[in-house]
Design a protein around this motif. Structure first.
Motif, PDB file in Angstrom:
ATOM      1  N   THR A 226       0.853  -1.179   0.000  1.00  0.00           N
ATOM      2  CA  THR A 226       0.000   0.000   0.000  1.00  0.00           C
ATOM      3  C   THR A 226       0.892   1.232   0.000  1.00  0.00           C
ATOM      4  N   GLN A 227       0.280   2.394  -0.309  1.00  0.00           N
ATOM      5  CA  GLN A 227       0.968   3.674  -0.246  1.00  0.00           C
ATOM      6  C   GLN A 227       2.335   3.613  -0.945  1.00  0.00           C
ATOM      7  N   HIS A 228       3.366   4.221  -0.371  1.00  0.00           N
ATOM      8  CA  HIS A 228       4.647   4.312  -1.088  1.00  0.00           C
ATOM      9  C   HIS A 228       5.363   2.972  -1.210  1.00  0.00           C
ATOM     10  N   ASP A 229       4.899   1.938  -0.496  1.00  0.00           N
ATOM     11  CA  ASP A 229       5.477   0.602  -0.706  1.00  0.00           C
ATOM     12  C   ASP A 229       5.243   0.120  -2.140  1.00  0.00           C
ATOM     13  N   MET A 230       4.214   0.654  -2.798  1.00  0.00           N
ATOM     14  CA  MET A 230       3.965   0.268  -4.185  1.00  0.00           C
ATOM     15  C   MET A 230       5.131   0.650  -5.085  1.00  0.00           C
ATOM     16  N   LEU A 231       5.808   1.742  -4.767  1.00  0.00           N
ATOM     17  CA  LEU A 231       6.967   2.152  -5.567  1.00  0.00           C
ATOM     18  C   LEU A 231       8.109   1.153  -5.421  1.00  0.00           C
ATOM     19  N   THR A 232       8.301   0.636  -4.211  1.00  0.00           N
ATOM     20  CA  THR A 232       9.323  -0.400  -4.001  1.00  0.00           C
ATOM     21  C   THR A 232       8.976  -1.646  -4.799  1.00  0.00           C
ATOM     22  N   ALA A 233       7.720  -2.047  -4.743  1.00  0.00           N
ATOM     23  CA  ALA A 233       7.286  -3.238  -5.486  1.00  0.00           C
ATOM     24  C   ALA A 233       7.540  -3.069  -6.980  1.00  0.00           C
ATOM     25  N   ILE A 234       7.180  -1.911  -7.519  1.00  0.00           N
ATOM     26  CA  ILE A 234       7.363  -1.654  -8.948  1.00  0.00           C
ATOM     27  C   ILE A 234       8.845  -1.655  -9.305  1.00  0.00           C
ATOM     28  N   GLU A 235       9.664  -1.019  -8.474  1.00  0.00           N
ATOM     29  CA  GLU A 235      11.109  -0.927  -8.750  1.00  0.00           C
ATOM     30  C   GLU A 235      11.751  -2.311  -8.832  1.00  0.00           C
ATOM     31  N   VAL A 236      11.468  -3.157  -7.848  1.00  0.00           N
ATOM     32  CA  VAL A 236      12.110  -4.471  -7.810  1.00  0.00           C
ATOM     33  C   VAL A 236      11.533  -5.387  -8.890  1.00  0.00           C
ATOM     34  N   ALA A 237      10.217  -5.400  -9.040  1.00  0.00           N
ATOM     35  CA  ALA A 237       9.604  -6.287 -10.029  1.00  0.00           C
ATOM     36  C   ALA A 237      10.057  -5.938 -11.439  1.00  0.00           C
ATOM     37  N   ASN A 238      10.115  -4.664 -11.764  1.00  0.00           N
ATOM     38  CA  ASN A 238      10.566  -4.271 -13.101  1.00  0.00           C
ATOM     39  C   ASN A 238      12.036  -4.580 -13.320  1.00  0.00           C
ATOM     40  N   ALA A 239      12.838  -4.470 -12.261  1.00  0.00           N
ATOM     41  CA  ALA A 239      14.269  -4.775 -12.392  1.00  0.00           C
ATOM     42  C   ALA A 239      14.494  -6.228 -12.788  1.00  0.00           C
ATOM     43  N   TYR A 240      13.624  -7.122 -12.330  1.00  0.00           N
ATOM     44  CA  TYR A 240      13.774  -8.543 -12.643  1.00  0.00           C
ATOM     45  C   TYR A 240      12.789  -9.025 -13.714  1.00  0.00           C
ATOM     46  N   GLY A 241      12.029  -8.105 -14.285  1.00  0.00           N
ATOM     47  CA  GLY A 241      11.182  -8.436 -15.426  1.00  0.00           C
ATOM     48  C   GLY A 241      10.059  -9.398 -15.140  1.00  0.00           C
ATOM     49  N   VAL A 242       9.581  -9.430 -13.884  1.00  0.00           N
ATOM     50  CA  VAL A 242       8.502 -10.359 -13.550  1.00  0.00           C
ATOM     51  C   VAL A 242       7.148  -9.695 -13.775  1.00  0.00           C
ATOM     52  N   ARG A 243       6.149 -10.518 -14.078  1.00  0.00           N
ATOM     53  CA  ARG A 243       4.772 -10.042 -14.081  1.00  0.00           C
ATOM     54  C   ARG A 243       4.315  -9.923 -12.629  1.00  0.00           C
ATOM     55  N   PHE A 244       3.464  -8.916 -12.356  1.00  0.00           N
ATOM     56  CA  PHE A 244       3.069  -8.764 -10.960  1.00  0.00           C
ATOM     57  C   PHE A 244       1.753  -8.014 -10.846  1.00  0.00           C
ATOM     58  N   SER A 245       1.129  -8.194  -9.693  1.00  0.00           N
ATOM     59  CA  SER A 245      -0.051  -7.423  -9.320  1.00  0.00           C
ATOM     60  C   SER A 245       0.212  -6.770  -7.974  1.00  0.00           C
ATOM     61  N   LEU A 246      -0.340  -5.576  -7.821  1.00  0.00           N
ATOM     62  CA  LEU A 246      -0.318  -4.887  -6.534  1.00  0.00           C
ATOM     63  C   LEU A 246      -1.575  -5.279  -5.780  1.00  0.00           C
ATOM     64  N   GLU A 247      -1.405  -5.851  -4.594  1.00  0.00           N
ATOM     65  CA  GLU A 247      -2.517  -6.367  -3.799  1.00  0.00           C
ATOM     66  C   GLU A 247      -2.884  -5.375  -2.700  1.00  0.00           C
ATOM     67  N   HIS A 248      -4.151  -5.053  -2.596  1.00  0.00           N
ATOM     68  CA  HIS A 248      -4.736  -4.071  -1.678  1.00  0.00           C
ATOM     69  C   HIS A 248      -4.603  -2.670  -2.277  1.00  0.00           C
ATOM     70  N   ALA A 249      -3.397  -2.177  -2.461  1.00  0.00           N
ATOM     71  CA  ALA A 249      -3.125  -0.969  -3.247  1.00  0.00           C
ATOM     72  C   ALA A 249      -3.823   0.283  -2.717  1.00  0.00           C
ATOM     73  N   TRP A 250      -4.106   0.341  -1.410  1.00  0.00           N
ATOM     74  CA  TRP A 250      -4.649   1.577  -0.844  1.00  0.00           C
ATOM     75  C   TRP A 250      -3.604   2.687  -1.004  1.00  0.00           C
ATOM     76  N   GLY A 251      -4.051   3.831  -1.460  1.00  0.00           N
ATOM     77  CA  GLY A 251      -3.137   4.933  -1.753  1.00  0.00           C
ATOM     78  C   GLY A 251      -2.710   4.967  -3.205  1.00  0.00           C
ATOM     79  N   ALA A 252      -3.308   4.132  -4.039  1.00  0.00           N
ATOM     80  CA  ALA A 252      -2.915   4.065  -5.453  1.00  0.00           C
ATOM     81  C   ALA A 252      -3.105   5.389  -6.174  1.00  0.00           C
ATOM     82  N   SER A 253      -4.050   6.217  -5.703  1.00  0.00           N
ATOM     83  CA  SER A 253      -4.300   7.479  -6.386  1.00  0.00           C
ATOM     84  C   SER A 253      -3.091   8.403  -6.366  1.00  0.00           C
TER      85      SER A 253
END
Length: 388
Positions: A226-253
């Protein structure tokens, strides 16, 4: 050759560019054989069970893309947590199927409210939590009920792993620590996979083996954040080229552009949760509309049994209240989660050749407050019907 003919219903196929029309569906041997305004007589065998759906809406079975029922077991005198193996921040190879009680009463609550398919996942106590799977909600043997296992790698950021290991003064007790576990584990898994592919024979590591399908993009990572943790998730997942979903994602706006650019899916919710300090500080239901309009594949989730299974109706209604057109909101509990789970070839829409998982509904779930399921079919069999 068992056949069932559903007649006179208002059919919501949920296919792209779909129209809502009055028609018929022919079910044969657990699959949808034909669908249209009228099924030709030559398609019918001599012994056809006819279901009159006049006055009812016929829809694909609903899909819950993030649930823990049967793992968090509330069926005894005291609750049981078999969802979290909190002995190490990395428990990648934990298979959720071995914790599920298929007799948990929540399964009946699910299919009686039209939820025919679910993803069941380990909890979020670790950074790498284990392996979720997809199952049909009716049955008494979880392995027979399963249709895709594993279907993802479950990862958790933020307060849950921090809370687990911070109390022990053990890594990860901060968000920095969570990120370090992420980077280290992805790197080790990639090195392990490349060593195997090059002909080396690294010592067998069950956790690293479990990560290989994600690194090969065969299954996605489901990342609790949630919140700014989504940026960490995106950074790491994109670095390793994995498909991913953000779960819960409160603060996505706050991070719409980053989410859109990442190409990930979003499993949003539960949207009926209370606002509070920490991860629930910003429950921004309006983000669902914006993400959908920007082309993000959005599924609505209840996190059941944290919220009840039938609260999926409320999630549809809240999305509509925020301006999501009803058919778009209905996609968020049918074909959209089917794509997230990688089972869109079997469920999520009413189409010839797909599993005959469908519901006959009085009213429109999420839009009409008195909407109720009259019949639930899974694999062409009526497994539940209302007594009225």
């Amino acid at each position: 050759m068992a056949q069932t003919l559903i007649q006179n219903g208002t059919i919501y196929t949920m296919e792209d560019g779909d129209t809502v029309f009055t028609g018929e569906i022919l079910v044969e041997d657990g699959k949808i054989k034909k669908i249209g305004t009228r099924i030709p007589e030559e398609e019918l065998s001599g012994d056809v069970e006819v279901i009159d759906a006049a006055g009812l809406n016929v829809m694909p079975g609903l899909i819950e893309a993030h649930s823990h029922i049967g793992l968090f077991d509330f069926n005894g005198e005291s609750s049981v947590d078999d969802a979290n193996e909190m002995t190490n921040p990395v428990t990648l190879s934990m298979d959720a199927r071995y914790s599920v009680n298929p007799q948990a009463r929540e399964f009946k609550a699910a299919y009686s409210h039209g939820i025919t398919t679910m993803l069941l996942t380990p909890g979020s106590g670790n950074v790498f939590c284990g392996l979720p799977f997809v199952l049909k909600t009716y049955g008494n043997n979880v392995f027979d009920m399963s249709i895709k296992a594993p279907c993802a790698v479950k990862i958790a950021l933020g307060g849950n792993p921090k809370g687990t290991y911070g109390e022990r003064n053990q890594l990860p007790m901060t968000r920095m620590g969570v990120a370090q576990v992420l980077w280290d584990t992805f790197r080790k898994a990639k090195d392990y996979m490349e060593a195997k592919e090059s002909g080396d024979h690294p010592a067998y590591d069950a956790d690293m083996e479990a990560m290989i399908p994600a690194l090969k993009r065969e299954i996605p990572c489901k990342i609790h954040c949630t919140q700014h943790d989504m940026l960490t998730a995106i950074e790491v997942a994109n670095a390793y080229g994995v498909r991913f979903s953000l779960e819960h994602a409160w603060g996505a706006s706050d991070y719409i552009d980053e989410i859109v650019e990442s190409g990930c899916d979003v499993c949003y919710g539960p949207i009926g949760t209370y606002r509070a300090a920490g991860e629930r500080r910003k429950v921004d239901i309006e983000a669902v509309k914006t993400l959908d309009e920007r082309g993000v594949n959005v599924a609505l989730i209840t996190d059941s049994p944290i919220l009840s299974e039938e609260s999926l109706y409320h999630h549809i209604g809240e999305a509509v209240r925020e301006g999501v057109p009803y058919l778009r909101a209905l996609r968020m509990v049918t074909i959209n989660p089917a794509h997230v789970l990688g089972v869109e070839d079997r469920v999520g829409t009413l189409r010839e050749g797909k599993d005959a998982d469908l519901i006959l509904v009085k009213g429109r779930p999420g839009l009409d407050t008195d909407a109720s399921v009259c019949k639930t079919m899974i694999d062409g069999k009526v497994i539940w019907q209302s007594v009225s």
